[in-house]
Design a protein around this motif. Structure first.
Motif, short mmCIF file in Angstrom:
data_model
loop_
_atom_site.label_atom_id
_atom_site.label_comp_id
_atom_site.label_asym_id
_atom_site.label_seq_id
_atom_site.Cartn_x
_atom_site.Cartn_y
_atom_site.Cartn_z
N UNK A 12 -15.24 -20.36 -44.75
CA UNK A 12 -14.28 -20.81 -43.79
C UNK A 12 -15.05 -21.52 -42.57
N UNK A 13 -14.50 -22.22 -41.83
CA UNK A 13 -15.28 -23.07 -40.83
C UNK A 13 -15.08 -22.43 -39.24
N UNK A 14 -14.07 -21.58 -39.07
CA UNK A 14 -13.57 -21.07 -37.64
C UNK A 14 -13.75 -19.49 -37.73
N UNK A 15 -13.70 -18.97 -36.49
CA UNK A 15 -13.42 -17.69 -36.18
C UNK A 15 -12.21 -17.15 -36.84
N UNK A 16 -11.10 -17.98 -36.47
CA UNK A 16 -9.87 -17.63 -37.14
C UNK A 16 -9.21 -19.08 -37.77
N UNK A 17 -8.90 -18.96 -38.88
CA UNK A 17 -8.23 -20.13 -39.47
C UNK A 17 -7.37 -19.67 -40.62
N UNK A 18 -6.51 -20.69 -41.27
CA UNK A 18 -5.72 -20.37 -42.56
C UNK A 18 -6.26 -21.43 -43.36
N UNK A 19 -6.53 -20.78 -44.69
CA UNK A 19 -7.16 -21.86 -45.64
C UNK A 19 -6.24 -21.64 -46.91
N UNK A 20 -5.65 -22.63 -47.30
CA UNK A 20 -4.99 -22.50 -48.65
C UNK A 20 -5.59 -22.64 -49.89
N UNK A 21 -5.24 -21.54 -50.56
CA UNK A 21 -6.15 -21.24 -51.87
C UNK A 21 -5.21 -21.37 -53.17
N UNK A 122 -12.63 -13.32 -39.02
CA UNK A 122 -13.82 -12.89 -38.36
C UNK A 122 -14.95 -14.07 -38.83
N UNK A 123 -14.48 -15.29 -38.82
CA UNK A 123 -15.47 -16.37 -39.39
C UNK A 123 -16.20 -17.02 -38.31
N UNK A 124 -17.04 -18.02 -38.65
CA UNK A 124 -16.89 -18.73 -40.08
C UNK A 124 -17.84 -17.74 -41.19
N UNK A 125 -17.44 -17.70 -42.47
CA UNK A 125 -18.01 -16.92 -43.26
C UNK A 125 -17.90 -17.72 -44.77
#
Length: 136
Positions: A12-21, A122-125
């Motif tokens: 992930x690239x941001x503290x809070x984000x939505x990633x389609x998997x 809680x990103x980025x991670x």
């Protein structure tokens, strides 16, 4: 019954984000050889969410906005005294860290607009996703 397990990572690239998997999960289902059964998509993390919904940019903003409203960062949580991410833990508990979907005809049976999503809180991670396909 066949049981197939795969894992993959999402950065992930941001503290809070939505990633389609969705595509990664669909590929795991395809490789499983299961024609009819279920797929479990699980995030072994205490500050990330797994869900399925429409991947529309304004809706993604609405979802993150609502999560922020329900679980605001820095709202005086006791856990923040040791690790400033209590809101992410609460979102995980109440919104969920896994989903189960049917597999029919060798494919995930999902609604027209449904995409499988990781919601980073809680990103980025680097997040690990476990996919378990069960069936015949």
């Amino acid at each position: 019954m066949r049981v197939h397990v795969e894992e993959f990572q999402v950065k992930t690239r941001a503290q809070e984000e939505i990633v389609v998997i969705t595509s990664q999960v669909e590929q795991a289902v395809e490789r499983s050889g299961v024609k009819n059964g279920i797929v479990l998509v699980y995030a072994p993390h205490a500050t990330a969410i797994i869900t399925a919904n429409e991947n529309e940019p304004r809706l993604r903003e609405d979802v993150l906005g609502k999560i922020r409203t329900l679980f605001p960062r820095g709202a005086g949580y006791k856990h923040d005294e040791i690790d400033d991410n209590a809101n992410a833990h609460l979102a995980n508990i109440f919104l969920g860290f896994h989903i189960v979907m049917p597999v029919v005809g060798g494919k995930i049976r999902r609604g027209t607009w449904q995409e499988v999503m990781l919601i980073e809180m809680d990103g980025p991670r680097t997040r690990h996703i476990v996919v378990v396909v069960l069936g015949e």
